[in-house]
Design an enzyme around this catalytic site. Structure first.
Site, PDB file in Angstrom:
ATOM      1  N   HIS A 159       0.857  -1.193   0.000  1.00  0.00           N
ATOM      2  CA  HIS A 159       0.000   0.000   0.000  1.00  0.00           C
ATOM      3  C   HIS A 159       0.890   1.239   0.000  1.00  0.00           C
ATOM      4  O   HIS A 159       2.115   1.143   0.083  1.00  0.00           O
ATOM      5  CB  HIS A 159      -0.989   0.003   1.175  1.00  0.00           C
ATOM      6  CG  HIS A 159      -0.418   0.425   2.489  1.00  0.00           C
ATOM      7  ND1 HIS A 159       0.525  -0.306   3.177  1.00  0.00           N
ATOM      8  CD2 HIS A 159      -0.677   1.516   3.271  1.00  0.00           C
ATOM      9  CE1 HIS A 159       0.824   0.289   4.313  1.00  0.00           C
ATOM     10  NE2 HIS A 159       0.105   1.412   4.388  1.00  0.00           N
ATOM     11  N   CYS A 189      18.585  -9.912  22.446  1.00  0.00           N
ATOM     12  CA  CYS A 189      18.715  -8.453  22.461  1.00  0.00           C
ATOM     13  C   CYS A 189      19.164  -7.900  21.112  1.00  0.00           C
ATOM     14  O   CYS A 189      18.775  -6.787  20.733  1.00  0.00           O
ATOM     15  CB  CYS A 189      19.636  -7.991  23.582  1.00  0.00           C
ATOM     16  SG  CYS A 189      21.342  -8.578  23.471  1.00  0.00           S
ATOM     17  N   HIS A 195      25.189  -6.723  26.040  1.00  0.00           N
ATOM     18  CA  HIS A 195      23.734  -6.549  26.033  1.00  0.00           C
ATOM     19  C   HIS A 195      23.405  -5.208  25.401  1.00  0.00           C
ATOM     20  O   HIS A 195      24.095  -4.204  25.635  1.00  0.00           O
ATOM     21  CB  HIS A 195      23.194  -6.601  27.467  1.00  0.00           C
ATOM     22  CG  HIS A 195      21.700  -6.515  27.552  1.00  0.00           C
ATOM     23  ND1 HIS A 195      20.866  -7.441  26.970  1.00  0.00           N
ATOM     24  CD2 HIS A 195      20.886  -5.583  28.135  1.00  0.00           C
ATOM     25  CE1 HIS A 195      19.600  -7.099  27.210  1.00  0.00           C
ATOM     26  NE2 HIS A 195      19.595  -5.975  27.900  1.00  0.00           N
ATOM     27  N   HIS A 230      14.332  -3.591  25.755  1.00  0.00           N
ATOM     28  CA  HIS A 230      15.404  -4.582  25.630  1.00  0.00           C
ATOM     29  C   HIS A 230      14.858  -5.978  25.900  1.00  0.00           C
ATOM     30  O   HIS A 230      13.686  -6.163  26.229  1.00  0.00           O
ATOM     31  CB  HIS A 230      16.570  -4.248  26.559  1.00  0.00           C
ATOM     32  CG  HIS A 230      16.263  -4.353  28.024  1.00  0.00           C
ATOM     33  ND1 HIS A 230      17.192  -4.756  28.959  1.00  0.00           N
ATOM     34  CD2 HIS A 230      15.128  -4.118  28.736  1.00  0.00           C
ATOM     35  CE1 HIS A 230      16.658  -4.754  30.169  1.00  0.00           C
ATOM     36  NE2 HIS A 230      15.410  -4.362  30.059  1.00  0.00           N
TER      37      HIS A 230
END
Length: 240
Positions: free
Chosen positions: A63, A116, A182, A194
């Site tokens: 679209h 993560c 991390h 996270h």
């Protein structure tokens, strides 16, 4: 050829949103927008869905946003979840492709597949920045590797000062390790998005432990503010 067909269809629709299907990754099937407000939304009739399925496998919904931003709206992302398909968005004569992903919030953790890094990749994809995936073994940070610090500069990120923290920045954290292992996305109001091991992906306050063990903050060179709205739109669908 298919790109030209999509562009021509959008041009024919003028101020209204065009819509259609990609079939078997190679055929574009234009559809009529039967929405009551075609300049703001689109709706494909059940008959067109049936016709498309008779032609082959539907591999993407297409679209346009004639006067909008090149991101999926909250409504777009809700309906993408219903379809379970990739969505292609035409905006400013460019086709932006958004692969189907599970909502960013509430994901089960599986290292190397849904972790993560995955949430960073998926959030940035929604913002219009496609980042590569990497094979990663559990505990790589204990095996002499430093994936985040090696890969961030290679993929368009630059380090910024903590005082300049803004929405969309990537915060790299040392989680049970002296090696930064991390990643979290800053989402404003002292919050991060996270995904920690053995937990569902979630929002957290950015303070205390997370701030104390922050290693560095990174920003993509091509980041644009409207991209953050795409991330917010996705998080909103988990609240419905």
């Amino acid at each position: 050829m298919m790109k030209k067909e999509i562009l021509n269809h959008a041009k024919q629709c003028g101020e209204a949103e065009c819509c259609g299907f990609v079939i078997d990754n190679k055929i574009y099937m234009p559809c009529n927008n039967i929405s009551a407000t075609p300049t703001k939304t689109f709706e494909i009739s059940p008959d067109d869905w049936i016709k498309a399925e008779e032609k082959g496998e539907i591999t993407a919904v297409v679209h346009s946003h004639p006067d909008g931003e090149p991101i999926l709206s909250e409504a777009d992302q809700i309906y993408q979840q219903f379809t379970g398909l990739d969505w292609w968005l035409l905006c400013d004569n460019q086709i932006h492709k958004f692969r189907y992903i599970k909502p960013l919030l509430g994901r089960e953790f599986q290292h190397g597949k849904i972790d993560c890094l995955t949430i960073v990749r998926d959030a940035y994809m929604l913002a219009g920045i496609e980042l590569p995936d990497y094979e990663r073994q559990d505990d790589w940070w204990h095996n002499g590797q430093n994936l985040y610090l090696d890969l961030l500069p290679q993929n368009g990120f630059v380090q910024v000062d903590a005082q300049e923290l803004q929405e969309g920045d990537i915060i790299i954290i040392c989680l049970g390790s002296s090696t930064p292992n991390h990643a979290a996305i800053y989402i404003g109001n002292q919050q991060i998005l996270h995904h920690c091991p053995n937990r569902l992906s979630k929002r957290d306050m950015y303070g205390g432990f997370w701030m104390d063990y922050t290693h560095s903050i990174w920003r993509h060179k091509k980041w644009q503010k409207f991209g953050f709205m795409a991330i917010l739109n996705n998080m909103a669908i988990s609240s419905i």
